[in-house]
Design an enzyme around this catalytic site. Sequence first.
Site, PDB file in Angstrom:
ATOM      1  N   ASP A   8      21.078   7.287 -20.429  1.00 34.40           N
ATOM      2  CA  ASP A   8      20.561   6.276 -19.497  1.00 34.40           C
ATOM      3  C   ASP A   8      20.972   6.525 -18.039  1.00 34.40           C
ATOM      4  O   ASP A   8      21.564   5.657 -17.393  1.00 34.40           O
ATOM      5  CB  ASP A   8      20.976   4.871 -19.982  1.00 34.40           C
ATOM      6  CG  ASP A   8      20.356   4.543 -21.327  1.00 34.40           C
ATOM      7  OD1 ASP A   8      19.183   4.129 -21.345  1.00 34.40           O
ATOM      8  OD2 ASP A   8      21.010   4.788 -22.376  1.00 34.40           O
ATOM      9  N   HIS A  10      18.635   7.341 -15.789  1.00 29.17           N
ATOM     10  CA  HIS A  10      17.518   6.714 -15.054  1.00 29.17           C
ATOM     11  C   HIS A  10      17.260   7.310 -13.667  1.00 29.17           C
ATOM     12  O   HIS A  10      17.086   6.566 -12.692  1.00 29.17           O
ATOM     13  CB  HIS A  10      17.740   5.200 -14.976  1.00 29.17           C
ATOM     14  CG  HIS A  10      17.566   4.507 -16.300  1.00 29.17           C
ATOM     15  ND1 HIS A  10      16.378   3.927 -16.687  1.00 29.17           N
ATOM     16  CD2 HIS A  10      18.418   4.344 -17.350  1.00 29.17           C
ATOM     17  CE1 HIS A  10      16.515   3.415 -17.904  1.00 29.17           C
ATOM     18  NE2 HIS A  10      17.741   3.665 -18.344  1.00 29.17           N
ATOM     19  N   ASP A  55      16.491   8.553 -21.656  1.00 30.45           N
ATOM     20  CA  ASP A  55      16.305   7.914 -20.356  1.00 30.45           C
ATOM     21  C   ASP A  55      17.042   8.699 -19.269  1.00 30.45           C
ATOM     22  O   ASP A  55      17.760   8.130 -18.453  1.00 30.45           O
ATOM     23  CB  ASP A  55      16.711   6.420 -20.368  1.00 30.45           C
ATOM     24  CG  ASP A  55      15.698   5.542 -21.086  1.00 30.45           C
ATOM     25  OD1 ASP A  55      14.635   6.054 -21.498  1.00 30.45           O
ATOM     26  OD2 ASP A  55      15.962   4.334 -21.235  1.00 30.45           O
ATOM     27  N   HIS A  91      11.952   5.132 -21.507  1.00 38.17           N
ATOM     28  CA  HIS A  91      11.521   5.054 -20.109  1.00 38.17           C
ATOM     29  C   HIS A  91      10.678   6.235 -19.660  1.00 38.17           C
ATOM     30  O   HIS A  91       9.822   6.086 -18.801  1.00 38.17           O
ATOM     31  CB  HIS A  91      12.735   4.898 -19.188  1.00 38.17           C
ATOM     32  CG  HIS A  91      13.112   3.470 -18.998  1.00 38.17           C
ATOM     33  ND1 HIS A  91      12.793   2.758 -17.877  1.00 38.17           N
ATOM     34  CD2 HIS A  91      13.737   2.604 -19.831  1.00 38.17           C
ATOM     35  CE1 HIS A  91      13.226   1.519 -18.004  1.00 38.17           C
ATOM     36  NE2 HIS A  91      13.813   1.399 -19.178  1.00 38.17           N
ATOM     37  N   HIS A 167      17.710   7.323 -29.525  1.00 33.82           N
ATOM     38  CA  HIS A 167      17.605   6.369 -28.417  1.00 33.82           C
ATOM     39  C   HIS A 167      16.917   5.096 -28.901  1.00 33.82           C
ATOM     40  O   HIS A 167      15.752   5.127 -29.265  1.00 33.82           O
ATOM     41  CB  HIS A 167      16.782   7.010 -27.287  1.00 33.82           C
ATOM     42  CG  HIS A 167      16.730   6.189 -26.037  1.00 33.82           C
ATOM     43  ND1 HIS A 167      17.559   6.409 -24.956  1.00 33.82           N
ATOM     44  CD2 HIS A 167      15.960   5.137 -25.693  1.00 33.82           C
ATOM     45  CE1 HIS A 167      17.303   5.530 -24.008  1.00 33.82           C
ATOM     46  NE2 HIS A 167      16.325   4.741 -24.425  1.00 33.82           N
ATOM     47  N   HIS A 202      20.230   3.942 -24.803  1.00 34.21           N
ATOM     48  CA  HIS A 202      19.341   2.793 -24.629  1.00 34.21           C
ATOM     49  C   HIS A 202      20.095   1.560 -24.173  1.00 34.21           C
ATOM     50  O   HIS A 202      19.719   0.940 -23.192  1.00 34.21           O
ATOM     51  CB  HIS A 202      18.539   2.467 -25.900  1.00 34.21           C
ATOM     52  CG  HIS A 202      17.481   1.419 -25.669  1.00 34.21           C
ATOM     53  ND1 HIS A 202      16.526   1.543 -24.687  1.00 34.21           N
ATOM     54  CD2 HIS A 202      17.230   0.220 -26.271  1.00 34.21           C
ATOM     55  CE1 HIS A 202      15.724   0.467 -24.724  1.00 34.21           C
ATOM     56  NE2 HIS A 202      16.141  -0.336 -25.660  1.00 34.21           N
ATOM     57  N   HIS A 204      22.831  -0.338 -22.293  1.00 34.35           N
ATOM     58  CA  HIS A 204      23.491   0.136 -21.072  1.00 34.35           C
ATOM     59  C   HIS A 204      24.988  -0.134 -20.985  1.00 34.35           C
ATOM     60  O   HIS A 204      25.641   0.295 -20.039  1.00 34.35           O
ATOM     61  CB  HIS A 204      22.779  -0.424 -19.828  1.00 34.35           C
ATOM     62  CG  HIS A 204      21.478   0.256 -19.561  1.00 34.35           C
ATOM     63  ND1 HIS A 204      20.682  -0.027 -18.478  1.00 34.35           N
ATOM     64  CD2 HIS A 204      20.833   1.234 -20.242  1.00 34.35           C
ATOM     65  CE1 HIS A 204      19.607   0.734 -18.508  1.00 34.35           C
ATOM     66  NE2 HIS A 204      19.662   1.504 -19.568  1.00 34.35           N
TER      67      HIS A 204
HETATM   68 MN   LIG Z   1      16.044   3.015 -22.925  1.00 34.16          MN
END
Ligand SMILES: [Mn+2]
Length: 379
Positions: A8, A10, A55, A91, A167, A202, A204
């Site tokens: 994650d 991102h 992600d 994502h 995930h 996934h 956080h």
């Molecule tokens: Mn996710």
Amino acid sequence: MKILHVADTHLGYSAYRKVTEDGINQREMDTYNAFKQFVDYVIKSKPDLIIHAGDLFDSVRPNNRAITFAINQLIRISETGIPFVVIAGNHEHPKLKETGHIFSIFDHIDHVYPVYHAKYETLPFKINNKKITVHAIPQCELKTQFNEELKKLKPDSAADYNIFVSHGAVTGIKEFSMNEFNELIIPTKILSKDFDYIALGHYHRSTKLASNAFYSGSTEYFTFADAPDKKGFMKLDISNGKLKHNFIELENRPMIDPKPIKCSNLKLDEIMKKIKETVREIEPREKTFRITLDDISTHIYRGLDFDEIRKLSGKAIHYEIKANVVKDGESKPSVTSKIDALAHEFKQFLESQDLKEKETILELGIGYIEKIEARDEGK
Ligand SMILES: [Mn+2]
């Protein structure tokens, strides 16, 4: 066997209006900086294997800056010769196959193993004369498809070490859901002792699910729900069947969400005083923060000196005031988590409808709801 587990990250995420001197969104840069700290750690600590549990990117079509940044950092990892396994998360996974997967840009980087074909893959490695098999199940379009892949999951009896990476939201424990429409469910029974380590992405918040199963958590703060957390990644050491785990904390920009100010028995000037005290304590410079006002009546809320608050918070990257308003004459708060409820209701309504493009409609609708929520919170 030293393993780093991250998830994650991102890349490409951006938020709020604050931009850097070069005009780039400050929070986008912060997100890159967190990942760069991780890669610096890789180069310094030289693990045997790196697992990214999904992600990597914030979206299906990240901007060019995010793509360039990711490639440059993955090349830095590649140059160390350490295998880097990265699976697709919800994502970055396209809704339509025709869109193509952003992870295909990593197909030809040495020592980088992107897993994004919506099916179970096993990746065998020979490290320090040991056989280590990584079992990866990435994001799938459909929950049924994901469940079929999960059924195939089987530890490699010829391997010295078996690692499973996936995930999604682990079931049974509601807390692990991110309330995203395309999130996949990982049943608790998958968290088997037959794997030396289970690397999940996934959710956080860094979380231990079992002695051998962890969410590493995200590398940055993305919502105020993250505010109490520490952000970082997992460092594992597996030898002779024993697992040692450590959480390595990153240096992130602080996100502060102090306890709500209870306004029910306070006058306007008393509330303003409390707000000012809270903001001063936070020391807003270069920080992101939120002030929550509980049980405040609409007329008192409208009377707040927002200019004064703005002046005090001027050096912050971003701040918001969340008011849980009590309508004048009512005793119950009427605004609290109204938006969450709306997104949830919309999702439930769509599920009951017989529509072809349900997922697209859901995505669009939730997007609009989030926009309105952001606008309202920014007031
Ligand atoms: Mn996710």
